[in-house]
Design a protein around this motif. Sequence first.
Motif, PDB file in Angstrom:
ATOM      1  N   ASP A   1       0.796  -1.224   0.000  1.00 14.22           N
ATOM      2  CA  ASP A   1       0.000   0.000   0.000  1.00 14.22           C
ATOM      3  C   ASP A   1       0.831   1.278   0.000  1.00 14.22           C
ATOM      4  OD1 ASP A   1       0.838  -0.434   2.616  1.00 14.22           O
ATOM      5  OD2 ASP A   1      -1.013   0.287   3.518  1.00 14.22           O
ATOM      6  N   GLU A   2       2.140   1.179   0.168  1.00  9.91           N
ATOM      7  CA  GLU A   2       3.002   2.362   0.134  1.00  9.91           C
ATOM      8  C   GLU A   2       3.723   2.428  -1.211  1.00  9.91           C
ATOM      9  OE1 GLU A   2       5.284   3.276   3.584  1.00  9.91           O
ATOM     10  OE2 GLU A   2       3.919   2.125   4.863  1.00  9.91           O
ATOM     11  N   LYS A   3       3.398   3.446  -1.974  1.00  8.45           N
ATOM     12  CA  LYS A   3       3.929   3.559  -3.342  1.00  8.45           C
ATOM     13  C   LYS A   3       5.446   3.691  -3.377  1.00  8.45           C
ATOM     14  CE  LYS A   3      -0.337   5.115  -5.272  1.00  8.45           C
ATOM     15  NZ  LYS A   3      -1.037   5.854  -6.259  1.00  8.45           N
ATOM     16  N   ASP A   4       6.057   4.312  -2.347  1.00 11.79           N
ATOM     17  CA  ASP A   4       7.515   4.432  -2.341  1.00 11.79           C
ATOM     18  C   ASP A   4       8.186   3.071  -2.205  1.00 11.79           C
ATOM     19  OD1 ASP A   4       6.522   4.373   0.297  1.00 11.79           O
ATOM     20  OD2 ASP A   4       8.274   5.412   1.092  1.00 11.79           O
TER      21      ASP A   4
ATOM     22  N   ALA B   1       2.061  -4.519 -10.047  1.00 10.90           N
ATOM     23  CA  ALA B   1       1.973  -3.998  -8.697  1.00 10.90           C
ATOM     24  C   ALA B   1       0.539  -3.616  -8.384  1.00 10.90           C
ATOM     25  CB  ALA B   1       2.886  -2.789  -8.531  1.00 10.90           C
ATOM     26  N   ALA B   2       0.167  -3.827  -7.133  1.00 15.89           N
ATOM     27  CA  ALA B   2      -1.159  -3.463  -6.652  1.00 15.89           C
ATOM     28  C   ALA B   2      -1.007  -2.755  -5.315  1.00 15.89           C
ATOM     29  CB  ALA B   2      -2.018  -4.716  -6.493  1.00 15.89           C
ATOM     30  N   THR B   3      -1.920  -1.826  -5.047  1.00 16.95           N
ATOM     31  CA  THR B   3      -1.858  -1.093  -3.792  1.00 16.95           C
ATOM     32  C   THR B   3      -3.029  -1.420  -2.861  1.00 16.95           C
ATOM     33  OG1 THR B   3      -2.984   0.793  -4.796  1.00 16.95           O
ATOM     34  CG2 THR B   3      -0.572   0.833  -4.791  1.00 16.95           C
ATOM     35  N   SER B   4      -3.849  -2.397  -3.235  1.00 18.13           N
ATOM     36  CA  SER B   4      -4.983  -2.779  -2.391  1.00 18.13           C
ATOM     37  C   SER B   4      -5.199  -4.288  -2.469  1.00 18.13           C
ATOM     38  CB  SER B   4      -6.257  -2.063  -2.854  1.00 18.13           C
ATOM     39  OG  SER B   4      -6.658  -2.554  -4.121  1.00 18.13           O
ATOM     40  N   PHE B   5      -5.913  -4.790  -1.471  1.00 15.91           N
ATOM     41  CA  PHE B   5      -6.265  -6.211  -1.461  1.00 15.91           C
ATOM     42  C   PHE B   5      -7.045  -6.573  -2.717  1.00 15.91           C
ATOM     43  CE2 PHE B   5      -9.628  -9.312  -0.742  1.00 15.91           C
ATOM     44  CZ  PHE B   5      -8.864 -10.441  -0.448  1.00 15.91           C
ATOM     45  N   GLU B   6      -8.046  -5.771  -3.034  1.00 14.76           N
ATOM     46  CA  GLU B   6      -8.921  -6.080  -4.171  1.00 14.76           C
ATOM     47  C   GLU B   6      -8.134  -6.162  -5.476  1.00 14.76           C
ATOM     48  OE1 GLU B   6      -9.502  -3.655  -1.900  1.00 14.76           O
ATOM     49  OE2 GLU B   6     -11.166  -4.603  -0.826  1.00 14.76           O
TER      50      GLU B   6
ATOM     51  N   LEU C   1       6.310 -15.506  -8.417  1.00 14.96           N
ATOM     52  CA  LEU C   1       6.571 -15.067  -7.052  1.00 14.96           C
ATOM     53  C   LEU C   1       5.655 -13.903  -6.713  1.00 14.96           C
ATOM     54  CD1 LEU C   1       8.778 -15.269  -4.663  1.00 14.96           C
ATOM     55  CD2 LEU C   1       9.836 -13.343  -5.811  1.00 14.96           C
ATOM     56  N   VAL C   2       5.235 -13.817  -5.452  1.00 16.83           N
ATOM     57  CA  VAL C   2       4.501 -12.643  -4.987  1.00 16.83           C
ATOM     58  C   VAL C   2       5.230 -12.062  -3.784  1.00 16.83           C
ATOM     59  CG1 VAL C   2       2.238 -13.332  -5.844  1.00 16.83           C
ATOM     60  CG2 VAL C   2       2.904 -13.970  -3.540  1.00 16.83           C
ATOM     61  N   ILE C   3       5.221 -10.740  -3.705  1.00 13.69           N
ATOM     62  CA  ILE C   3       5.768 -10.024  -2.559  1.00 13.69           C
ATOM     63  C   ILE C   3       4.591  -9.309  -1.925  1.00 13.69           C
ATOM     64  CG2 ILE C   3       7.340  -8.212  -1.800  1.00 13.69           C
ATOM     65  CD1 ILE C   3       9.039  -8.857  -4.317  1.00 13.69           C
ATOM     66  N   LEU C   4       4.284  -9.674  -0.670  1.00 15.05           N
ATOM     67  CA  LEU C   4       3.076  -9.187  -0.023  1.00 15.05           C
ATOM     68  C   LEU C   4       3.384  -8.334   1.194  1.00 15.05           C
ATOM     69  CD1 LEU C   4       1.090 -12.544   0.007  1.00 15.05           C
ATOM     70  CD2 LEU C   4       0.841 -10.660  -1.617  1.00 15.05           C
ATOM     71  N   ASP C   5       2.639  -7.256   1.334  1.00 18.24           N
ATOM     72  CA  ASP C   5       2.617  -6.461   2.550  1.00 18.24           C
ATOM     73  C   ASP C   5       1.598  -7.140   3.457  1.00 18.24           C
ATOM     74  OD1 ASP C   5       2.236  -4.627   4.565  1.00 18.24           O
ATOM     75  OD2 ASP C   5       1.651  -2.986   3.255  1.00 18.24           O
ATOM     76  N   ILE C   6       2.060  -7.863   4.432  1.00 18.47           N
ATOM     77  CA  ILE C   6       1.169  -8.673   5.263  1.00 18.47           C
ATOM     78  C   ILE C   6       0.169  -7.814   6.037  1.00 18.47           C
ATOM     79  CG2 ILE C   6       1.099 -10.258   7.247  1.00 18.47           C
ATOM     80  CD1 ILE C   6       2.011 -11.563   4.610  1.00 18.47           C
ATOM     81  N   MET C   7       0.595  -6.675   6.553  1.00 22.45           N
ATOM     82  CA  MET C   7      -0.280  -5.867   7.394  1.00 22.45           C
ATOM     83  C   MET C   7      -1.166  -4.907   6.597  1.00 22.45           C
ATOM     84  SD  MET C   7       0.403  -7.105  10.278  1.00 22.45           S
ATOM     85  CE  MET C   7      -0.425  -6.005  11.391  1.00 22.45           C
ATOM     86  N   GLY C   8      -0.642  -4.284   5.575  1.00 27.54           N
ATOM     87  CA  GLY C   8      -1.343  -3.176   4.941  1.00 27.54           C
ATOM     88  C   GLY C   8      -2.426  -3.528   3.949  1.00 27.54           C
ATOM     89  N   VAL C   9      -2.379  -4.689   3.364  1.00 28.27           N
ATOM     90  CA  VAL C   9      -3.335  -5.005   2.290  1.00 28.27           C
ATOM     91  C   VAL C   9      -3.945  -6.398   2.467  1.00 28.27           C
ATOM     92  CG1 VAL C   9      -2.304  -3.473   0.563  1.00 28.27           C
ATOM     93  CG2 VAL C   9      -1.429  -5.797   0.809  1.00 28.27           C
ATOM     94  N   ARG C  10      -4.196  -6.762   3.728  1.00 22.51           N
ATOM     95  CA  ARG C  10      -4.739  -8.098   4.025  1.00 22.51           C
ATOM     96  C   ARG C  10      -3.862  -9.172   3.403  1.00 22.51           C
ATOM     97  NH1 ARG C  10     -10.748  -7.906   2.195  1.00 22.51           N
ATOM     98  NH2 ARG C  10     -10.559 -10.131   2.609  1.00 22.51           N
ATOM     99  N   GLY C  11      -2.580  -9.045   3.652  1.00 26.03           N
ATOM    100  CA  GLY C  11      -1.600  -9.935   3.047  1.00 26.03           C
ATOM    101  C   GLY C  11      -1.793 -11.401   3.360  1.00 26.03           C
TER     102      GLY C  11
END
Length: 78
Positions: A17-20, A36-41, A54-64
Amino acid sequence: MKPEKIIAGKQILIVEDEKDVIEVLTELLEVCRLDAATSFEEGKRLLNENDYDLVILDIMGVRGFDLLKIANERRVRP
């Protein structure tokens, strides 16, 4: 073997969810094909529509953890 050769051309999905953070990862993984995606949906839609190595997931920010379950069902390496 150089690490770049190992990942070159791999299809990778980044869900963050953080574009940087996405920008930094995009620079680091420039030898790969990236989505790249910035939301769960958006991440869920991309996971369901495409095949990824491969997927790289933000576990906390986007319902990872929910995305991790979908990735595992599709046999994608998180």
